[in-house]
Design a protein around this motif. Sequence first.
Motif, PDB file in Angstrom:
ATOM      1  N   LYS A   9      -5.146  -1.885  -0.737  1.00 20.74           N
ATOM      2  CA  LYS A   9      -6.167  -1.243   0.099  1.00 20.74           C
ATOM      3  C   LYS A   9      -7.434  -2.102   0.132  1.00 20.74           C
ATOM      4  CE  LYS A   9      -8.851   2.997   0.720  1.00 20.74           C
ATOM      5  NZ  LYS A   9      -9.103   4.390   0.256  1.00 20.74           N
ATOM      6  N   THR A  10      -7.825  -2.628  -1.011  1.00 22.22           N
ATOM      7  CA  THR A  10      -9.007  -3.498  -1.062  1.00 22.22           C
ATOM      8  C   THR A  10      -8.824  -4.701  -0.151  1.00 22.22           C
ATOM      9  OG1 THR A  10      -9.538  -2.833  -3.328  1.00 22.22           O
ATOM     10  CG2 THR A  10     -10.453  -4.921  -2.566  1.00 22.22           C
ATOM     11  N   LEU A  59      -9.193  -3.678   3.506  1.00 25.87           N
ATOM     12  CA  LEU A  59     -10.604  -3.448   3.841  1.00 25.87           C
ATOM     13  C   LEU A  59     -11.359  -4.769   3.938  1.00 25.87           C
ATOM     14  CD1 LEU A  59     -11.356  -0.348   1.577  1.00 25.87           C
ATOM     15  CD2 LEU A  59     -10.993  -0.378   4.049  1.00 25.87           C
ATOM     16  N   SER A  79      -8.651   5.429   4.901  1.00 22.06           N
ATOM     17  CA  SER A  79      -9.558   5.973   3.881  1.00 22.06           C
ATOM     18  C   SER A  79      -8.861   6.957   2.937  1.00 22.06           C
ATOM     19  CB  SER A  79     -10.757   6.652   4.548  1.00 22.06           C
ATOM     20  OG  SER A  79     -10.324   7.745   5.351  1.00 22.06           O
ATOM     21  N   PRO A  85      -5.039   6.094  -1.766  1.00 19.75           N
ATOM     22  CA  PRO A  85      -5.689   5.881  -3.070  1.00 19.75           C
ATOM     23  C   PRO A  85      -6.123   4.431  -3.237  1.00 19.75           C
ATOM     24  CG  PRO A  85      -3.311   6.143  -3.328  1.00 19.75           C
ATOM     25  CD  PRO A  85      -3.618   6.477  -1.904  1.00 19.75           C
ATOM     26  N   GLU A  86      -7.112   4.219  -4.074  1.00 22.04           N
ATOM     27  CA  GLU A  86      -7.615   2.867  -4.301  1.00 22.04           C
ATOM     28  C   GLU A  86      -6.519   2.002  -4.925  1.00 22.04           C
ATOM     29  OE1 GLU A  86     -10.550   1.932  -3.094  1.00 22.04           O
ATOM     30  OE2 GLU A  86     -10.610   3.990  -2.364  1.00 22.04           O
ATOM     31  N   SER A  87      -6.426   0.769  -4.444  1.00 22.31           N
ATOM     32  CA  SER A  87      -5.418  -0.171  -4.949  1.00 22.31           C
ATOM     33  C   SER A  87      -5.810  -1.573  -4.499  1.00 22.31           C
ATOM     34  CB  SER A  87      -4.029   0.165  -4.404  1.00 22.31           C
ATOM     35  OG  SER A  87      -3.997  -0.032  -2.996  1.00 22.31           O
ATOM     36  N   LEU A  99       0.819  -1.206   0.000  1.00 23.61           N
ATOM     37  CA  LEU A  99       0.000   0.000   0.000  1.00 23.61           C
ATOM     38  C   LEU A  99       0.859   1.265   0.000  1.00 23.61           C
ATOM     39  CD1 LEU A  99      -2.941   1.089   0.224  1.00 23.61           C
ATOM     40  CD2 LEU A  99      -2.628   1.105   2.704  1.00 23.61           C
TER      41      LEU A  99
END
Length: 324
Positions: free
Chosen positions: A309-310, A313, A301, A304-306, A58
Amino acid sequence: MNIKDVVASVAGEIEIFQQRYKVVLQGQNTLVDKVTRYVLKQQGKQIRPAMVLLAAQLCGGVNESSYRAAIMVELLHSATLIHDDVVDGAEMRRGLASINALWKNKISVLIGDYLLSKGLLYSLEYKDYGFLHMVSEAVRRMSEGEIFQIQKTRSLDISEADYLSVIADKTASLISSACAMGAMSATTDEVRIAALKSYGEYLGLAFQIRDDLLDYTGDSKKTGKQMGIDIKDKKITLPLIYALLHAPVAEQKMIRSILKSSRKRAVKSGEVIAFVTGKGGLVYAAEVAEGFAAKAVASISSFPESAAKTSLLRLVDFVMKREY
């Protein structure tokens, strides 16, 4: 959803970690080598090293330093589990006989010390002083948390604040360190490192509360633990703390009399479970766990989306829905 699906974005990196971990575990003494091979057989989901690798990914990408951090975290985690089994007198670990059940307490304590020293020496060998500081702080917190829990268990006097302090030190400290070390291996950005550290702390708190709930609601075939084992071991966790706080004095005395007697705990754990359920202890504990899970999500939060990160979560979701 299983843990392999959750951490799929670092599946290749986890395989590399596992290969390197086996090499690091090898000892020159034949008995040490025999016991450490058994430690490898006992390995569980290896969530903590996966978290190191996800945090690194991340924050910029997995590198050699990330693998070293993952190895250090797993060495420390394995050492503390062996010591915990000695303290608790546990004879099973993840469906297998515990180290102390097979080799007795003296060998178990020494093997735990051996793994801990391996981790410390490993960090010094590569001059990973930041990692060394991080794991040393985790060891301090875990030790203090265990001692505080023993102290409170003896007196049966533990508040919700005491309980949260214990699980923060005993469980969340290492998960928090794992995430921070993963971030440290990939970036010098203190804000990002602090965010991952907070994520791990909150996730660790949610994880332990969920684990304590499984003692009341779990399927022993899935968890590998007998239902009500915390009660039989006189461990007072959040569901019971809440139930006692909201019960009439007479009921409190009745439950405490059960907890004080090993004979009563062995035969009346079902009564305690029914009491906790009836007083809303399970519902309350689940709500507290959800609150910490939400804080873990909020901590990352801003990233950035990656894929990493997914995965992190999804790991929160996995912890909150797990049945084992």
